[in-house]
Design a protein around this motif. Structure first.
Motif, mmCIF file in Angstrom:
data_model
loop_
_atom_site.group_PDB
_atom_site.id
_atom_site.type_symbol
_atom_site.label_atom_id
_atom_site.label_comp_id
_atom_site.label_asym_id
_atom_site.label_seq_id
_atom_site.Cartn_x
_atom_site.Cartn_y
_atom_site.Cartn_z
ATOM 1 N N LEU A 61 7.198 3.863 0.950
ATOM 2 C CA LEU A 61 8.163 4.067 -0.225
ATOM 3 C C LEU A 61 7.582 4.470 -1.296
ATOM 4 O O LEU A 61 6.572 3.878 -1.765
ATOM 5 C CB LEU A 61 8.895 2.754 -0.254
ATOM 6 N N GLU A 62 7.977 5.497 -2.069
ATOM 7 C CA GLU A 62 7.580 5.778 -3.189
ATOM 8 C C GLU A 62 7.718 4.704 -4.361
ATOM 9 O O GLU A 62 8.725 3.869 -4.352
ATOM 10 C CB GLU A 62 8.362 6.962 -3.708
ATOM 11 N N ALA B 236 4.431 9.043 -0.056
ATOM 12 C CA ALA B 236 5.909 8.538 0.195
ATOM 13 C C ALA B 236 6.497 9.526 1.395
ATOM 14 O O ALA B 236 6.373 10.486 1.232
ATOM 15 C CB ALA B 236 6.579 8.833 -0.996
ATOM 16 N N THR C 139 2.949 7.141 -4.198
ATOM 17 C CA THR C 139 3.330 8.336 -4.657
ATOM 18 C C THR C 139 3.888 9.479 -3.531
ATOM 19 O O THR C 139 3.281 9.510 -2.506
ATOM 20 C CB THR C 139 2.761 9.050 -5.809
ATOM 21 N N LYS C 140 4.510 10.242 -4.096
ATOM 22 C CA LYS C 140 4.988 11.536 -3.076
ATOM 23 C C LYS C 140 3.725 12.561 -2.950
ATOM 24 O O LYS C 140 3.730 13.289 -2.277
ATOM 25 C CB LYS C 140 6.022 12.316 -3.965
#
Length: 384
Positions: free
Chosen positions: A339-340, A281, A367-368
């Protein structure tokens, strides 16, 4: 029912964010995917759905389909004939205060070719709706649609996980053992569709491309036969509760692939891994795209000539969904950050026109910390 309530809550949050008083979806035969998303059913009759920024949503539909609407979520208004539908729609739009802002699924002419997924209303329907109450402001729903669809809820992510798992299982347990030289492409495609339907639904018409046809990224399965000592590319997906999977395998039909085939397969696999090494992300989609192209260069392949599409797209209620995919930045198309909690595909490929093509495609959640894989096409080429 709580899943539907969650959708409505999220949409109303988005409407308030954009200072829009309501979102109207109006179509027949459910050709607007947002109607199916919101009502979780298919409607043949002309049907209008209104999501206000606060309060209970409402639906106008025919008497014979009114029982399909969840009355705990929606206020239902049923019509018997077209004149009653006209009256109900008129009354609904005239019930809004002057200067209220309503979002409709259209885009401005300057954005038709870039935001076409939000340009759904026909020109006639748009004119009819906007002429009923000219004291209202009508805006494009494109930003609302993006916010609703680009980032998934945890339930939607779980559905994507299930869709990918079902797709992988059916390929390994059912389809791979069936594949034999002499099968016709469209015969195999029909079997894949049938097996997908048994597990929830068909995400899209499967691509079954044998030999030189595999060099055509969106080949339509036809009368061509699967032959020995050729590649076979299969691109398919299961639909599960309005969440799709999209996976591509490339096989070798025979006992031992040619060296050029193995090298191309290795390059595509390593390019896929290069993409996953960059996905997280907040990272620019351009960075991920260029990691793939640089890997092809390392293997000595001309990516400008042999890699003729982008690396990935958003996936959701539609297989090619609205969101941020993986693509190169251009002066007129700047890259966006991943985008997460979005779900995307990763699908590098090499295409040798008239000879063969290799593509490997997996789905992942952004995910981040990276790209969490929902599927995992094999490192080594599978021989059938």
């Amino acid at each position: 029912m709580w899943i539907l309530s969650e959708k409505i809550d999220r949409i109303q949050t988005v409407l308030n964010k954009h200072n829009v008083d309501g979102w109207i979806i109006f179509c027949h035969h459910s050709y607007d995917v947002h109607q199916r998303y919101l009502l979780e059913k298919w409607f043949a009759s002309p049907t209008l759905t209104l999501i206000p920024k606060r309060g209970k949503p409402s639906v106008i539909t025919s008497q014979m389909e009114a029982m399909l609407v969840n009355e705990e979520i929606y206020e239902v208004n049923a019509y018997k004939k077209g004149s009653e539908l006209t009256e109900m729609v008129n009354n609904l739009l005239k019930s809004f205060q002057d200067k209220s802002t309503l979002a409709l699924n259209f885009v401005e002419p300057s954005e038709v070719f870039s935001k076409f997924s939000s340009d759904i209303l026909t020109s006639g329907t748009f004119s009819a709706l906007t002429s009923i109450n000219k004291n209202l402001n009508y805006v494009s729903a494109k930003d609302i649609i993006f916010d609703v669809r680009a980032v998934k809820t945890q339930k939607e992510i779980k559905n994507h996980e299930i869709a990918a798992k079902l797709a992988e299982e059916l390929m390994e347990e059912v389809i791979e053992p069936l594949i034999k030289p002499g099968m016709v492409e469209k015969e195999l495609a029909a079997i894949i569709e049938f097996e997908c339907n048994k597990r929830g639904g068909v995400a899209f018409e499967p691509i079954v491309a044998s030999g030189p046809n595999a060099a055509i990224p969106h080949h339509k399965a036809g009368a061509g036969k699967i032959e020995e000592n050729q590649v076979l590319l299969i691109d398919y997906g299961v639909a599960y509760e309005m969440s799709n999977s999209d996976i591509t395998h490339t096989y070798w039909i025979g006992s031992k692939p040619k060296e050029e085939i193995l090298r191309a397969y290795e390059a595509v696999h390593e390019a896929k891994e290069a993409a996953f090494s960059k996905i997280r992300a907040g990272v620019s989609s351009h960075i991920v795209e260029m990691a793939v192209r640089e890997k092809f260069e390392e293997f000595g392949y001309d990516h400008e000539k042999l890699y003729i599409h982008s690396t990935g797209h958003a996936i959701g209620i539609e297989t090619h969904d609205i969101g941020v995919g993986i693509y190169r930045a251009y002066p007129d198309r700047p890259a966006k950050e991943l985008l997460e909690n979005s779900v995307i595909t990763v699908e590098p490929g090499l295409y040798f026109a008239g000879d063969f093509g290799i593509r490997l495609e997996d789905d992942c959640v952004v995910t981040k910390d990276g790209g969490r894989r929902l599927s995992n096409t094999p490192k080594e080429m599978v021989c059938l």
